[in-house]
Design an enzyme around this catalytic site. Structure first.
Site, PDB file in Angstrom:
ATOM      1  N   TYR A 194       1.092  -1.426  -5.022  1.00 47.44           N
ATOM      2  CA  TYR A 194      -0.117  -1.250  -5.829  1.00 47.44           C
ATOM      3  C   TYR A 194      -0.555   0.215  -5.909  1.00 47.44           C
ATOM      4  O   TYR A 194      -1.246   0.610  -6.836  1.00 47.44           O
ATOM      5  CB  TYR A 194      -1.275  -2.059  -5.235  1.00 47.44           C
ATOM      6  CG  TYR A 194      -1.112  -3.546  -5.331  1.00 47.44           C
ATOM      7  CD1 TYR A 194      -0.703  -4.158  -6.510  1.00 47.44           C
ATOM      8  CD2 TYR A 194      -1.396  -4.361  -4.236  1.00 47.44           C
ATOM      9  CE1 TYR A 194      -0.583  -5.536  -6.602  1.00 47.44           C
ATOM     10  CE2 TYR A 194      -1.272  -5.735  -4.313  1.00 47.44           C
ATOM     11  CZ  TYR A 194      -0.867  -6.323  -5.499  1.00 47.44           C
ATOM     12  OH  TYR A 194      -0.748  -7.685  -5.584  1.00 47.44           O
TER      13      TYR A 194
ATOM     14  N   GLU B 207       3.263  -4.340 -16.489  1.00 48.06           N
ATOM     15  CA  GLU B 207       2.391  -5.510 -16.349  1.00 48.06           C
ATOM     16  C   GLU B 207       1.128  -5.352 -17.187  1.00 48.06           C
ATOM     17  O   GLU B 207       0.524  -4.280 -17.222  1.00 48.06           O
ATOM     18  CB  GLU B 207       2.016  -5.722 -14.877  1.00 48.06           C
ATOM     19  CG  GLU B 207       1.190  -6.967 -14.652  1.00 48.06           C
ATOM     20  CD  GLU B 207       1.003  -7.314 -13.187  1.00 48.06           C
ATOM     21  OE1 GLU B 207       0.061  -8.066 -12.877  1.00 48.06           O
ATOM     22  OE2 GLU B 207       1.810  -6.851 -12.350  1.00 48.06           O
TER      23      GLU B 207
ATOM     24  N   ASP C 260       0.397 -11.188 -17.240  1.00 51.35           N
ATOM     25  CA  ASP C 260      -0.384 -11.823 -16.176  1.00 51.35           C
ATOM     26  C   ASP C 260      -1.522 -12.602 -16.824  1.00 51.35           C
ATOM     27  O   ASP C 260      -2.354 -12.022 -17.530  1.00 51.35           O
ATOM     28  CB  ASP C 260      -0.928 -10.770 -15.209  1.00 51.35           C
ATOM     29  CG  ASP C 260      -1.635 -11.382 -14.016  1.00 51.35           C
ATOM     30  OD1 ASP C 260      -2.647 -12.072 -14.217  1.00 51.35           O
ATOM     31  OD2 ASP C 260      -1.200 -11.155 -12.875  1.00 51.35           O
TER      32      ASP C 260
ATOM     33  N   HIS D 131       3.192 -13.904 -14.893  1.00 51.17           N
ATOM     34  CA  HIS D 131       2.449 -14.192 -13.672  1.00 51.17           C
ATOM     35  C   HIS D 131       1.443 -15.293 -14.001  1.00 51.17           C
ATOM     36  O   HIS D 131       0.578 -15.099 -14.863  1.00 51.17           O
ATOM     37  CB  HIS D 131       1.683 -12.953 -13.197  1.00 51.17           C
ATOM     38  CG  HIS D 131       2.538 -11.937 -12.515  1.00 51.17           C
ATOM     39  ND1 HIS D 131       2.150 -10.620 -12.352  1.00 51.17           N
ATOM     40  CD2 HIS D 131       3.751 -12.034 -11.927  1.00 51.17           C
ATOM     41  CE1 HIS D 131       3.094  -9.964 -11.710  1.00 51.17           C
ATOM     42  NE2 HIS D 131       4.076 -10.802 -11.442  1.00 51.17           N
TER      43      HIS D 131
ATOM     44  N   HIS E 205       2.354  -1.856 -12.095  1.00 51.76           N
ATOM     45  CA  HIS E 205       1.101  -1.636 -12.805  1.00 51.76           C
ATOM     46  C   HIS E 205       1.148  -0.241 -13.421  1.00 51.76           C
ATOM     47  O   HIS E 205       1.391   0.737 -12.695  1.00 51.76           O
ATOM     48  CB  HIS E 205      -0.088  -1.727 -11.858  1.00 51.76           C
ATOM     49  CG  HIS E 205      -0.280  -3.095 -11.269  1.00 51.76           C
ATOM     50  ND1 HIS E 205      -1.303  -3.382 -10.387  1.00 51.76           N
ATOM     51  CD2 HIS E 205       0.404  -4.256 -11.431  1.00 51.76           C
ATOM     52  CE1 HIS E 205      -1.239  -4.654 -10.031  1.00 51.76           C
ATOM     53  NE2 HIS E 205      -0.204  -5.203 -10.651  1.00 51.76           N
TER      54      HIS E 205
ATOM     55  N   HIS F 273      -7.752 -13.246  -8.857  1.00 53.90           N
ATOM     56  CA  HIS F 273      -6.947 -14.427  -9.108  1.00 53.90           C
ATOM     57  C   HIS F 273      -7.565 -15.660  -8.447  1.00 53.90           C
ATOM     58  O   HIS F 273      -8.181 -15.577  -7.388  1.00 53.90           O
ATOM     59  CB  HIS F 273      -5.537 -14.239  -8.560  1.00 53.90           C
ATOM     60  CG  HIS F 273      -4.796 -13.099  -9.196  1.00 53.90           C
ATOM     61  ND1 HIS F 273      -3.479 -12.819  -8.878  1.00 53.90           N
ATOM     62  CD2 HIS F 273      -5.166 -12.183 -10.124  1.00 53.90           C
ATOM     63  CE1 HIS F 273      -3.080 -11.780  -9.584  1.00 53.90           C
ATOM     64  NE2 HIS F 273      -4.095 -11.363 -10.336  1.00 53.90           N
TER      65      HIS F 273
ATOM     66  N   GLU G 229       0.863 -15.979  -8.302  1.00 56.46           N
ATOM     67  CA  GLU G 229       0.251 -14.998  -7.404  1.00 56.46           C
ATOM     68  C   GLU G 229      -1.142 -15.477  -7.004  1.00 56.46           C
ATOM     69  O   GLU G 229      -2.052 -14.679  -6.799  1.00 56.46           O
ATOM     70  CB  GLU G 229       0.130 -13.640  -8.082  1.00 56.46           C
ATOM     71  CG  GLU G 229       1.426 -12.965  -8.443  1.00 56.46           C
ATOM     72  CD  GLU G 229       1.197 -11.634  -9.107  1.00 56.46           C
ATOM     73  OE1 GLU G 229       1.868 -10.666  -8.766  1.00 56.46           O
ATOM     74  OE2 GLU G 229       0.313 -11.551  -9.996  1.00 56.46           O
TER      75      GLU G 229
ATOM     76  N   HIS H 198       8.235  -6.362  -7.058  1.00 56.03           N
ATOM     77  CA  HIS H 198       6.944  -5.789  -7.458  1.00 56.03           C
ATOM     78  C   HIS H 198       6.752  -4.467  -6.731  1.00 56.03           C
ATOM     79  O   HIS H 198       6.883  -4.383  -5.513  1.00 56.03           O
ATOM     80  CB  HIS H 198       5.803  -6.746  -7.100  1.00 56.03           C
ATOM     81  CG  HIS H 198       4.533  -6.500  -7.860  1.00 56.03           C
ATOM     82  ND1 HIS H 198       3.897  -5.266  -7.858  1.00 56.03           N
ATOM     83  CD2 HIS H 198       3.780  -7.310  -8.643  1.00 56.03           C
ATOM     84  CE1 HIS H 198       2.797  -5.351  -8.600  1.00 56.03           C
ATOM     85  NE2 HIS H 198       2.720  -6.571  -9.103  1.00 56.03           N
TER      86      HIS H 198
ATOM     87  N   ASP I  75     -10.366  -8.417 -11.947  1.00 52.45           N
ATOM     88  CA  ASP I  75      -9.020  -8.860 -11.562  1.00 52.45           C
ATOM     89  C   ASP I  75      -9.124  -9.618 -10.252  1.00 52.45           C
ATOM     90  O   ASP I  75      -8.862  -9.078  -9.185  1.00 52.45           O
ATOM     91  CB  ASP I  75      -8.096  -7.639 -11.434  1.00 52.45           C
ATOM     92  CG  ASP I  75      -6.704  -8.007 -10.933  1.00 52.45           C
ATOM     93  OD1 ASP I  75      -6.416  -9.200 -10.809  1.00 52.45           O
ATOM     94  OD2 ASP I  75      -5.914  -7.088 -10.663  1.00 52.45           O
TER      95      ASP I  75
ATOM     96  N   ARG J 151       0.824  -1.218   0.000  1.00 52.66           N
ATOM     97  CA  ARG J 151       0.000   0.000   0.000  1.00 52.66           C
ATOM     98  C   ARG J 151       0.853   1.260   0.000  1.00 52.66           C
ATOM     99  O   ARG J 151       0.324   2.373   0.090  1.00 52.66           O
ATOM    100  CB  ARG J 151      -0.935   0.000   1.218  1.00 52.66           C
ATOM    101  CG  ARG J 151      -1.903  -1.166   1.238  1.00 52.66           C
ATOM    102  CD  ARG J 151      -2.785  -1.177   0.009  1.00 52.66           C
ATOM    103  NE  ARG J 151      -3.573  -2.392  -0.099  1.00 52.66           N
ATOM    104  CZ  ARG J 151      -4.248  -2.741  -1.189  1.00 52.66           C
ATOM    105  NH1 ARG J 151      -4.204  -1.978  -2.250  1.00 52.66           N
ATOM    106  NH2 ARG J 151      -4.931  -3.869  -1.218  1.00 52.66           N
TER     107      ARG J 151
ATOM    108  N   HIS K  78      -5.083 -11.460 -15.766  1.00 57.83           N
ATOM    109  CA  HIS K  78      -5.392 -10.129 -16.298  1.00 57.83           C
ATOM    110  C   HIS K  78      -5.669 -10.179 -17.801  1.00 57.83           C
ATOM    111  O   HIS K  78      -6.626  -9.583 -18.291  1.00 57.83           O
ATOM    112  CB  HIS K  78      -4.215  -9.183 -16.056  1.00 57.83           C
ATOM    113  CG  HIS K  78      -3.948  -8.897 -14.617  1.00 57.83           C
ATOM    114  ND1 HIS K  78      -2.892  -8.116 -14.203  1.00 57.83           N
ATOM    115  CD2 HIS K  78      -4.591  -9.285 -13.491  1.00 57.83           C
ATOM    116  CE1 HIS K  78      -2.897  -8.038 -12.889  1.00 57.83           C
ATOM    117  NE2 HIS K  78      -3.910  -8.750 -12.427  1.00 57.83           N
TER     118      HIS K  78
END
Length: 277
Positions: A70, A142, A176, A211, A107, A226, A256, A67, A224, A37, A179
């Site tokens: 987000y 991504e 991904d 991914h 992203h 997973h 993921e 990564h 989105d 975050r 995605h």
């Protein structure tokens, strides 16, 4: 050899992540550079990193994937939000040089009503500010599912970003599977056609990591969520075809899926058993 791993917590350091990866049959891993975050990153532990690098060399880790948080939005409307994105990215890339030659995935962001063209320009500007000459880390865009005003759900949008940046040779793409399927690329029934389209627009040489995620949602849902391998709308056979495809076999694969370590171990074992050496 199949290069496969999963997302691991970086809270206990690099060596611990390497040991966890080996314990579940992985030979690579992905981790967040800081709290997903956002916020400040912990100081680097150079002794831990040195121990990890020795451990990784002894266990055949070809590459790992960092990564970004987000919360980064390099194409936000608000100037301070964009500034936070490039400051964080620049700091992450500088820190990544402690483990040279790795990859950093992010992203692309959401244009929040500004339009894709403006977003592409802002993302490229952020990358130009964050990336430094001589860096050894490859930065990956991504592929996204296309929720709301997300940028990067179409190959053409990723191409536009790569065409704008000053140093595209330091960049690539992370595909991904959840995605891309949710975005409307049918990798379940038309994998060959999707890869041909990717090659025509971006070039398969740009594809640097995958991914591996099943999807809780149906094709072209633009969501989105997973799912565990083989338990979603993509199904196990799709992943067997992906890991064994001649154009993809040499790439690193990162799970993921919604799992803890035992679940990841089961998925890695399943995929290794399905890989044709």
């Amino acid at each position: 050899m199949l290069t496969i791993g999963c997302h691991l917590s970086s809270s206990k350091g690099f060596l611990h992540m390497g040991e966890e990866a080996v314990s579940i049959g992985a030979n690579t891993f992905q981790f967040f550079t800081r709290n997903p975050r956002g916020g400040k990153a912990k100081p680097l532990d150079l002794r831990d990193i040195a121990a990890y690098r020795e451990y990784a060399m002894g266990h055949g880790f070809p590459v790992i994937l960092a990564h970004a948080p987000y919360t980064l939005n390099a194409c936000a409307k608000e100037g301070r939000t964009r500034e936070f994105a490039w400051e964080t990215m620049a700091d992450d890339l500088q820190r990544m040089e402690a483990v040279p030659g790795q990859m950093y995935n992010f992203h692309p962001g959401s244009h929040v009503g500004q339009g894709v063209e403006t977003a592409v320009s802002l993302i490229a500007e952020c990358l130009d500010q964050a990336m430094k000459p001589g860096q050894t880390t490859t930065v990956l865009l991504e592929t996204m599912a296309g929720k709301g005003s997300e940028v990067g759900s179409r190959f053409e949008e990723l191409k536009a970003i790569l065409e704008r940046v000053r140093e595209p040779e330091r960049m690539g793409v992370c595909l991904d599977t959840c995605h891309i399927y949710d975005a409307g690329y049918d990798i379940k029934d038309r994998l060959e056609e999707v890869l041909e389209e990717f090659d025509r627009i971006l070039g398969l040489s740009r594809l640097r990591a995958i991914h591996l995620n099943d999807s809780k949602n149906p094709f072209a849902s633009h969501k989105d969520r997973h799912e565990k391998i083989g338990q979603g709308s993509l199904g196990l056979e799709t992943f067997i075809r992906i890991i064994n495809h001649p154009a993809l076999r040499g790439l690193p694969f990162f799970l993921e899926t919604p799992n803890e370590l035992p679940g990841y171990a089961q998925e890695i074992s399943l995929l290794r058993a399905s890989y044709r050496e």
